[in-house]
Design a protein around this motif. Sequence first.
Motif, PDB file in Angstrom:
ATOM      1  N   GLY A  72     -13.768 -21.384 -55.555  1.00 27.88           N
ATOM      2  CA  GLY A  72     -13.145 -22.510 -54.880  1.00 27.88           C
ATOM      3  C   GLY A  72     -14.109 -23.558 -54.329  1.00 27.88           C
ATOM      4  N   LEU A  73     -15.368 -23.214 -54.178  1.00 31.48           N
ATOM      5  CA  LEU A  73     -16.339 -24.177 -53.661  1.00 31.48           C
ATOM      6  C   LEU A  73     -16.730 -25.172 -54.738  1.00 31.48           C
ATOM      7  CD1 LEU A  73     -18.842 -21.987 -51.623  1.00 31.48           C
ATOM      8  CD2 LEU A  73     -17.111 -23.518 -50.731  1.00 31.48           C
ATOM      9  N   PRO A  74     -17.058 -26.406 -54.341  1.00 31.49           N
ATOM     10  CA  PRO A  74     -17.560 -27.368 -55.329  1.00 31.49           C
ATOM     11  C   PRO A  74     -18.832 -26.829 -55.987  1.00 31.49           C
ATOM     12  CG  PRO A  74     -17.085 -28.451 -53.244  1.00 31.49           C
ATOM     13  CD  PRO A  74     -16.955 -26.977 -53.005  1.00 31.49           C
ATOM     14  N   GLN A  75     -19.009 -27.184 -57.250  1.00 26.10           N
ATOM     15  CA  GLN A  75     -20.142 -26.680 -58.039  1.00 26.10           C
ATOM     16  C   GLN A  75     -21.477 -26.852 -57.322  1.00 26.10           C
ATOM     17  OE1 GLN A  75     -19.484 -25.207 -60.997  1.00 26.10           O
ATOM     18  NE2 GLN A  75     -21.594 -24.649 -61.365  1.00 26.10           N
ATOM     19  N   HIS A  76     -21.707 -28.011 -56.704  1.00 24.65           N
ATOM     20  CA  HIS A  76     -23.004 -28.265 -56.072  1.00 24.65           C
ATOM     21  C   HIS A  76     -23.251 -27.378 -54.853  1.00 24.65           C
ATOM     22  CE1 HIS A  76     -20.383 -30.836 -53.615  1.00 24.65           C
ATOM     23  NE2 HIS A  76     -21.307 -30.713 -52.679  1.00 24.65           N
ATOM     24  N   GLU A  77     -22.204 -26.769 -54.318  1.00 25.86           N
ATOM     25  CA  GLU A  77     -22.362 -25.908 -53.149  1.00 25.86           C
ATOM     26  C   GLU A  77     -22.564 -24.442 -53.520  1.00 25.86           C
ATOM     27  OE1 GLU A  77     -19.366 -26.434 -50.180  1.00 25.86           O
ATOM     28  OE2 GLU A  77     -19.504 -28.610 -50.288  1.00 25.86           O
ATOM     29  N   ARG A  78     -22.321 -24.087 -54.769  1.00 27.01           N
ATOM     30  CA  ARG A  78     -22.470 -22.680 -55.143  1.00 27.01           C
ATOM     31  C   ARG A  78     -23.498 -22.455 -56.236  1.00 27.01           C
ATOM     32  NH1 ARG A  78     -18.765 -20.827 -59.489  1.00 27.01           N
ATOM     33  NH2 ARG A  78     -17.760 -22.649 -60.296  1.00 27.01           N
ATOM     34  N   THR A  79     -24.173 -23.502 -56.651  1.00 26.85           N
ATOM     35  CA  THR A  79     -25.172 -23.381 -57.703  1.00 26.85           C
ATOM     36  C   THR A  79     -26.576 -23.490 -57.130  1.00 26.85           C
ATOM     37  OG1 THR A  79     -23.676 -24.366 -59.325  1.00 26.85           O
ATOM     38  CG2 THR A  79     -26.011 -24.370 -59.873  1.00 26.85           C
ATOM     39  N   LEU A  80     -27.422 -22.547 -57.490  1.00 25.99           N
ATOM     40  CA  LEU A  80     -28.841 -22.636 -57.169  1.00 25.99           C
ATOM     41  C   LEU A  80     -29.557 -23.195 -58.384  1.00 25.99           C
ATOM     42  CD1 LEU A  80     -29.649 -19.206 -55.462  1.00 25.99           C
ATOM     43  CD2 LEU A  80     -29.392 -21.420 -54.362  1.00 25.99           C
ATOM     44  N   VAL A  81     -30.402 -24.179 -58.171  1.00 23.61           N
ATOM     45  CA  VAL A  81     -31.234 -24.750 -59.222  1.00 23.61           C
ATOM     46  C   VAL A  81     -32.619 -24.131 -59.059  1.00 23.61           C
ATOM     47  CG1 VAL A  81     -32.280 -26.866 -60.092  1.00 23.61           C
ATOM     48  CG2 VAL A  81     -29.900 -26.873 -59.309  1.00 23.61           C
ATOM     49  N   ILE A  82     -33.025 -23.354 -60.051  1.00 21.87           N
ATOM     50  CA  ILE A  82     -34.272 -22.607 -59.943  1.00 21.87           C
ATOM     51  C   ILE A  82     -35.281 -23.148 -60.949  1.00 21.87           C
ATOM     52  CG2 ILE A  82     -35.301 -20.310 -59.999  1.00 21.87           C
ATOM     53  CD1 ILE A  82     -32.324 -19.286 -59.626  1.00 21.87           C
ATOM     54  N   LYS A  83     -36.363 -23.697 -60.427  1.00 18.95           N
ATOM     55  CA  LYS A  83     -37.433 -24.215 -61.288  1.00 18.95           C
ATOM     56  C   LYS A  83     -38.659 -23.320 -61.237  1.00 18.95           C
ATOM     57  CE  LYS A  83     -35.921 -28.958 -61.211  1.00 18.95           C
ATOM     58  NZ  LYS A  83     -36.309 -30.344 -61.205  1.00 18.95           N
ATOM     59  N   GLU A  84     -38.751 -22.527 -60.171  1.00 24.62           N
ATOM     60  CA  GLU A  84     -39.809 -21.534 -60.054  1.00 24.62           C
ATOM     61  C   GLU A  84     -39.261 -20.366 -59.267  1.00 24.62           C
ATOM     62  OE1 GLU A  84     -42.813 -24.167 -58.443  1.00 24.62           O
ATOM     63  OE2 GLU A  84     -42.305 -23.541 -56.421  1.00 24.62           O
ATOM     64  N   LEU A  85     -39.757 -19.189 -59.590  1.00 20.35           N
ATOM     65  CA  LEU A  85     -39.234 -17.970 -58.985  1.00 20.35           C
ATOM     66  C   LEU A  85     -40.372 -17.210 -58.323  1.00 20.35           C
ATOM     67  CD1 LEU A  85     -36.670 -16.197 -58.693  1.00 20.35           C
ATOM     68  CD2 LEU A  85     -37.423 -14.989 -60.744  1.00 20.35           C
ATOM     69  N   ASP A  86     -40.285 -17.120 -57.009  1.00 19.93           N
ATOM     70  CA  ASP A  86     -41.230 -16.303 -56.259  1.00 19.93           C
ATOM     71  C   ASP A  86     -40.459 -15.118 -55.676  1.00 19.93           C
ATOM     72  OD1 ASP A  86     -39.786 -17.380 -54.132  1.00 19.93           O
ATOM     73  OD2 ASP A  86     -41.400 -18.692 -53.477  1.00 19.93           O
ATOM     74  N   GLU A  87     -41.150 -14.254 -54.992  1.00 14.76           N
ATOM     75  CA  GLU A  87     -40.521 -13.048 -54.453  1.00 14.76           C
ATOM     76  C   GLU A  87     -39.423 -13.386 -53.446  1.00 14.76           C
ATOM     77  OE1 GLU A  87     -41.789  -9.012 -52.037  1.00 14.76           O
ATOM     78  OE2 GLU A  87     -43.307 -10.040 -53.234  1.00 14.76           O
ATOM     79  N   LEU A  88     -39.646 -14.393 -52.620  1.00 10.71           N
ATOM     80  CA  LEU A  88     -38.649 -14.797 -51.628  1.00 10.71           C
ATOM     81  C   LEU A  88     -37.354 -15.257 -52.300  1.00 10.71           C
ATOM     82  CD1 LEU A  88     -38.047 -15.306 -48.604  1.00 10.71           C
ATOM     83  CD2 LEU A  88     -38.936 -17.598 -48.927  1.00 10.71           C
ATOM     84  N   THR A  89     -37.465 -16.086 -53.327  1.00 10.68           N
ATOM     85  CA  THR A  89     -36.284 -16.571 -54.039  1.00 10.68           C
ATOM     86  C   THR A  89     -35.588 -15.425 -54.766  1.00 10.68           C
ATOM     87  OG1 THR A  89     -37.366 -18.712 -54.332  1.00 10.68           O
ATOM     88  CG2 THR A  89     -35.452 -18.262 -55.717  1.00 10.68           C
ATOM     89  N   GLN A  90     -36.351 -14.544 -55.370  1.00  7.73           N
ATOM     90  CA  GLN A  90     -35.774 -13.380 -56.051  1.00  7.73           C
ATOM     91  C   GLN A  90     -34.984 -12.527 -55.052  1.00  7.73           C
ATOM     92  OE1 GLN A  90     -35.875 -12.524 -59.339  1.00  7.73           O
ATOM     93  NE2 GLN A  90     -34.795 -10.617 -59.053  1.00  7.73           N
ATOM     94  N   ASN A  91     -35.561 -12.290 -53.877  1.00  3.85           N
ATOM     95  CA  ASN A  91     -34.866 -11.506 -52.853  1.00  3.85           C
ATOM     96  C   ASN A  91     -33.599 -12.214 -52.374  1.00  3.85           C
ATOM     97  OD1 ASN A  91     -36.770  -9.479 -52.992  1.00  3.85           O
ATOM     98  ND2 ASN A  91     -37.960 -10.253 -51.267  1.00  3.85           N
ATOM     99  N   LEU A  92     -33.656 -13.536 -52.222  1.00  4.18           N
ATOM    100  CA  LEU A  92     -32.485 -14.313 -51.812  1.00  4.18           C
ATOM    101  C   LEU A  92     -31.357 -14.150 -52.832  1.00  4.18           C
ATOM    102  CD1 LEU A  92     -31.106 -16.558 -50.034  1.00  4.18           C
ATOM    103  CD2 LEU A  92     -32.134 -18.182 -51.624  1.00  4.18           C
ATOM    104  N   ILE A  93     -31.680 -14.259 -54.102  1.00  2.00           N
ATOM    105  CA  ILE A  93     -30.679 -14.111 -55.158  1.00  2.00           C
ATOM    106  C   ILE A  93     -30.086 -12.704 -55.132  1.00  2.00           C
ATOM    107  CG2 ILE A  93     -30.401 -13.970 -57.671  1.00  2.00           C
ATOM    108  CD1 ILE A  93     -32.472 -16.336 -57.775  1.00  2.00           C
TER     109      ILE A  93
END
Length: 110
Positions: A72-93
């Motif tokens: 139900g959320l707009p696309q821009h509010e539920r999409t993560l744009v990932i250009k680089e992946l570090d441990e912090l981003t991996q853990n967040l996902i």
Amino acid sequence: MKTDLIEIFQTIRAALQPYTALGFNNRINSEEKYDLWSEKNIEIDGEKRTETFFVSLEIKDDHVAFDLLPEGLPQHERTLVIKELDELTQNLIEDKVAAGYKIFKEQEWV
């Protein structure tokens, strides 16, 4: 830190794949897109469903798009744009997916 889009995609997909053993099915499992759906018959807000979107991952031109419920959320509010992946981003996902799974489990959607 990973910057290669294929490597980012493969790393995140590997983290998502165990959810197929927890009741989700993937419809698309290619080298550029992966998704998971619940195919349980449920009712949400009076609407009967035979399938419910959970998560998708897709390589785009210059990033990897990660989409997670709720629909139900707009696309821009539920999409993560990932250009680089570090441990912090991996853990967040991984935390977001685990929280989403908890919602599905509590609501008996999976």
